[in-house]
Design an enzyme around this catalytic site. Sequence first.
Site, PDB file in Angstrom:
ATOM      1  CB  SER A 132       4.879 -20.818  -8.953  1.00 37.76           C
ATOM      2  OG  SER A 132       5.121 -19.547  -8.179  1.00 37.76           O
ATOM      3  CD1 TRP A 133      -1.334 -23.380  -6.210  1.00 36.32           C
ATOM      4  CD2 TRP A 133      -0.854 -22.934  -4.938  1.00 36.32           C
ATOM      5  NE1 TRP A 133      -1.886 -24.323  -5.660  1.00 36.32           N
ATOM      6  CE2 TRP A 133      -1.722 -23.605  -4.283  1.00 36.32           C
ATOM      7  CE3 TRP A 133      -0.526 -21.790  -3.453  1.00 36.32           C
ATOM      8  CZ2 TRP A 133      -2.408 -23.704  -3.300  1.00 36.32           C
ATOM      9  CZ3 TRP A 133      -1.072 -22.477  -2.652  1.00 36.32           C
ATOM     10  CH2 TRP A 133      -2.698 -23.443  -2.221  1.00 36.32           C
ATOM     11  CG  HIS A 186       8.608 -18.009 -11.331  1.00 34.25           C
ATOM     12  ND1 HIS A 186       9.275 -18.296  -9.416  1.00 34.25           N
ATOM     13  CD2 HIS A 186       8.011 -18.458 -10.953  1.00 34.25           C
ATOM     14  CE1 HIS A 186       7.560 -18.268  -8.928  1.00 34.25           C
ATOM     15  NE2 HIS A 186       6.871 -18.891  -9.954  1.00 34.25           N
ATOM     16  CG  ASP A 229      11.928 -17.280  -7.993  1.00 29.96           C
ATOM     17  OD1 ASP A 229      11.191 -16.205  -8.201  1.00 29.96           O
ATOM     18  OD2 ASP A 229      11.206 -18.362  -8.348  1.00 29.96           O
ATOM     19  N   GLY A 286       0.318 -21.125  -9.735  1.00 21.94           N
ATOM     20  CA  GLY A 286      -0.671 -19.894  -9.758  1.00 21.94           C
ATOM     21  C   GLY A 286      -0.714 -19.401  -8.064  1.00 21.94           C
TER      22      GLY A 286
END
Length: 462
Positions: A217-218, A434, A407, A146
């Site tokens: 990711s985050w 990604h 990505d 996120g």
Amino acid sequence: MISALPGTTSAVICSACPTGGHFRKTSRLDLPQLKLMDDIGFGWNIRAEPASLFLALAARRLGRICQTKPWCSRRTGRIHSCCEASALRSRSMLRALNAQTSEARALHDAGEVLRAGTLEVGDGFKLYFEEHGVLDGLPAVFLHGGPGAGCSRRMAQLFDLSKYRVVLLDQRGCGKSKRPGDHTAQLHCNTTWHLVEDLEALRDHLQIDKWVVAGGSWGTCLALAYASRHADRVLAMVLRAVCLFREEELGFFLGPGPGARTVDRDAWRNLTDWLPWITNRTSPRIIAAAFRRAVVGEDSAMSPRDAMGKWWQWEAKLITARDPPALSRQPLASCSDVELPPADPPTGPWQDMLMWLASFFMGNMAVQALLTMHYVAERAFFLPGFELLDAARLFSFPIDVVHGRNDCICPVENAKDLVAVAPSATLHVTDAGHSQWDANNVDAFVRATDHIATCTDIRSLA
């Protein structure tokens, strides 16, 4: 050490997949909607049916941005050369990786939820969590992306649930961890360091001494930030699509200079055509702050609904794009250099606001976009001069890093930079983009968690 998993990985990701069926028993939506849901980062929200509904609405609202062809992925692994010194330092890890079969690995079988609950963490937030696997298994926590995407039960299947005790949670402000109020209320007391201490409170609540910290990711940024303050609680890490929240990364994702903008210039113009003050030196943090202001309804030039649509179209474009440009190392303007230009507030509430909040704008979609804008505008609330790479130099635990070379949101240079400074890090570069659920990323991630589960030295410390 930089390596790729040996052999060839190939899999068809569909409900009829003979090699594991990543989507089996998960949804009634068709394949294009599944691809959109996974690429955006939602996975399966704990509230699976509502999340599916809102993603389907979003796909229609944003112009059916997903493809209509079946989603399949066929990739060939390539072994990258690395310096002899790195190979010697990581000899034992390399032997373990080379011993793995070349057959592609799919998600592990799903298990029963051991327990679910909430934990009060202050500021009006109750943290929702679930445990999967076996209670005497190797403790692990998976951190969703996120910010604000919410967790998915399918994330637990990245681990062998006969060997792990996996903790999933919705980070504060999203999913089932929202505080009372509308979408704007979730910004209150919502910073990286609040999330870090939420994790530590949850670990203590579950009476876990140390755990494997994983994320995508985050979630990788949050994992590294957690380790910067609580390294003594980390057994190992598995990270996919490294995100470090450096100024140059934010410029790559949202800046007007070289970066993701060059992937699709028409998509970039659609994103920013309502911001006439943008120049080549405009900070990406200022652009994110402008979107945040519009989404909370404080800019007469753009309705919250339209601002959200532009943002999601941009992210969806980058998720499906390939062949990203290299990460620029040029210094960028920062929010301390340039202020957000003033905007005329609307004369009254947006007429379609309540209707939109009751349909398209509800659920994780709205919160994820708003929290992402919030964190980009504030550079994850890191103080000037603070960099996660500096903290990573002191990490003594093993780190497995999985990153797709295609990505277009988190450039592969992020992963290479992390592996270059972390003493016990190994990088697996895949041909994926990604998405966590690309067959190549699943294969590499599952291999990493399987390997950790067999390490007696790690299990002895748990």
